[in-house]
Design a protein around this motif. Structure first.
Motif, PDB file in Angstrom:
ATOM      1  N   GLN A  52       0.843  -1.196   0.000  1.00 17.19           N
ATOM      2  CA  GLN A  52       0.000   0.000   0.000  1.00 17.19           C
ATOM      3  C   GLN A  52       0.883   1.252   0.000  1.00 17.19           C
ATOM      4  O   GLN A  52       1.745   1.394   0.868  1.00 17.19           O
ATOM      5  CB  GLN A  52      -0.877   0.047   1.262  1.00 17.19           C
ATOM      6  N   SER A 119      -4.786   0.512   8.623  1.00 15.59           N
ATOM      7  CA  SER A 119      -6.235   0.393   8.770  1.00 15.59           C
ATOM      8  C   SER A 119      -6.882  -0.097   7.482  1.00 15.59           C
ATOM      9  O   SER A 119      -7.850  -0.852   7.522  1.00 15.59           O
ATOM     10  CB  SER A 119      -6.859   1.711   9.217  1.00 15.59           C
ATOM     11  N   THR A 120      -6.367   0.315   6.344  1.00 11.42           N
ATOM     12  CA  THR A 120      -6.952  -0.152   5.081  1.00 11.42           C
ATOM     13  C   THR A 120      -6.606  -1.616   4.831  1.00 11.42           C
ATOM     14  O   THR A 120      -7.387  -2.339   4.234  1.00 11.42           O
ATOM     15  CB  THR A 120      -6.518   0.716   3.887  1.00 11.42           C
ATOM     16  N   SER A 122      -6.299  -3.879   7.202  1.00 13.73           N
ATOM     17  CA  SER A 122      -7.127  -4.698   8.090  1.00 13.73           C
ATOM     18  C   SER A 122      -8.567  -4.808   7.589  1.00 13.73           C
ATOM     19  O   SER A 122      -9.286  -5.715   7.984  1.00 13.73           O
ATOM     20  CB  SER A 122      -7.106  -4.129   9.516  1.00 13.73           C
ATOM     21  N   LYS A 123      -8.997  -3.925   6.695  1.00 17.84           N
ATOM     22  CA  LYS A 123     -10.354  -3.962   6.161  1.00 17.84           C
ATOM     23  C   LYS A 123     -10.474  -4.858   4.936  1.00 17.84           C
ATOM     24  O   LYS A 123     -11.572  -5.173   4.513  1.00 17.84           O
ATOM     25  CB  LYS A 123     -10.817  -2.543   5.784  1.00 17.84           C
ATOM     26  N   LYS A 124      -9.324  -5.275   4.371  1.00 19.04           N
ATOM     27  CA  LYS A 124      -9.365  -6.110   3.170  1.00 19.04           C
ATOM     28  C   LYS A 124      -9.705  -7.544   3.570  1.00 19.04           C
ATOM     29  O   LYS A 124      -9.246  -8.034   4.591  1.00 19.04           O
ATOM     30  CB  LYS A 124      -8.029  -6.063   2.445  1.00 19.04           C
ATOM     31  N   PRO A 125     -10.510  -8.217   2.720  1.00 16.00           N
ATOM     32  CA  PRO A 125     -10.895  -9.606   3.016  1.00 16.00           C
ATOM     33  C   PRO A 125      -9.717 -10.549   2.946  1.00 16.00           C
ATOM     34  O   PRO A 125      -8.773 -10.391   2.325  1.00 16.00           O
ATOM     35  CB  PRO A 125     -11.933  -9.933   1.957  1.00 16.00           C
TER      36      PRO A 125
END
Length: 125
Positions: A52, A119-120, A122-125
């Motif tokens: 990222q 944070s992004t 941790s939101k990914k499947p």
């Protein structure tokens, strides 16, 4: 009589060089984390966290560019601390350019960028 060749002038230590040195120093501090590495983004040097993008350096403007939540970007722009990042005229909502060489501000924003990138992830499947 032939004159000796002129020696090149020493490099100019302008604001751009100082800004790049500051960028390199502060992003080096992030490399303790094995998930953080150097890369390029649109030809700019950048750092990534687990792939990222999180920060870059705009050599033309001699400024730090960081990826943050769009609300935080808007806050920084409104306060006059940052400028919209709009390479080739397209505004990137989650990116802000920081034109001042402020070590503490850059360190703080880089930490925010790392937290945002985490944070992004941790939101990914």
């Amino acid at each position: 009589m032939a004159q000796p060749p002129k020696r090149p002038s020493p490099p100019d230590r302008s604001g751009g060089d100082e800004a790049r040195d500051l960028y390199d120093e502060l992003t080096d501090d992030l490399l303790y984390d094995p998930a953080v590495g150097r890369s390029t983004m649109m030809g700019y040097p950048c750092v990534r966290l687990a792939g990222q993008f999180l920060a870059s350096y705009d050599e033309k403007a001699a400024c730090l560019v960081v990826k943050l939540p769009s609300e935080r970007v808007a806050e920084l722009v409104k306060a006059g601390t940052g400028d919209e990042f709009a390479p080739a005229g397209k505004v990137f909502r989650e990116w802000v350019a920081i034109p001042t060489n402020d070590r503490q501000l850059w360190r703080t924003l880089l930490a925010e960028a790392v937290a945002f990138a985490r944070s992004t992830l941790s939101k990914k499947p």
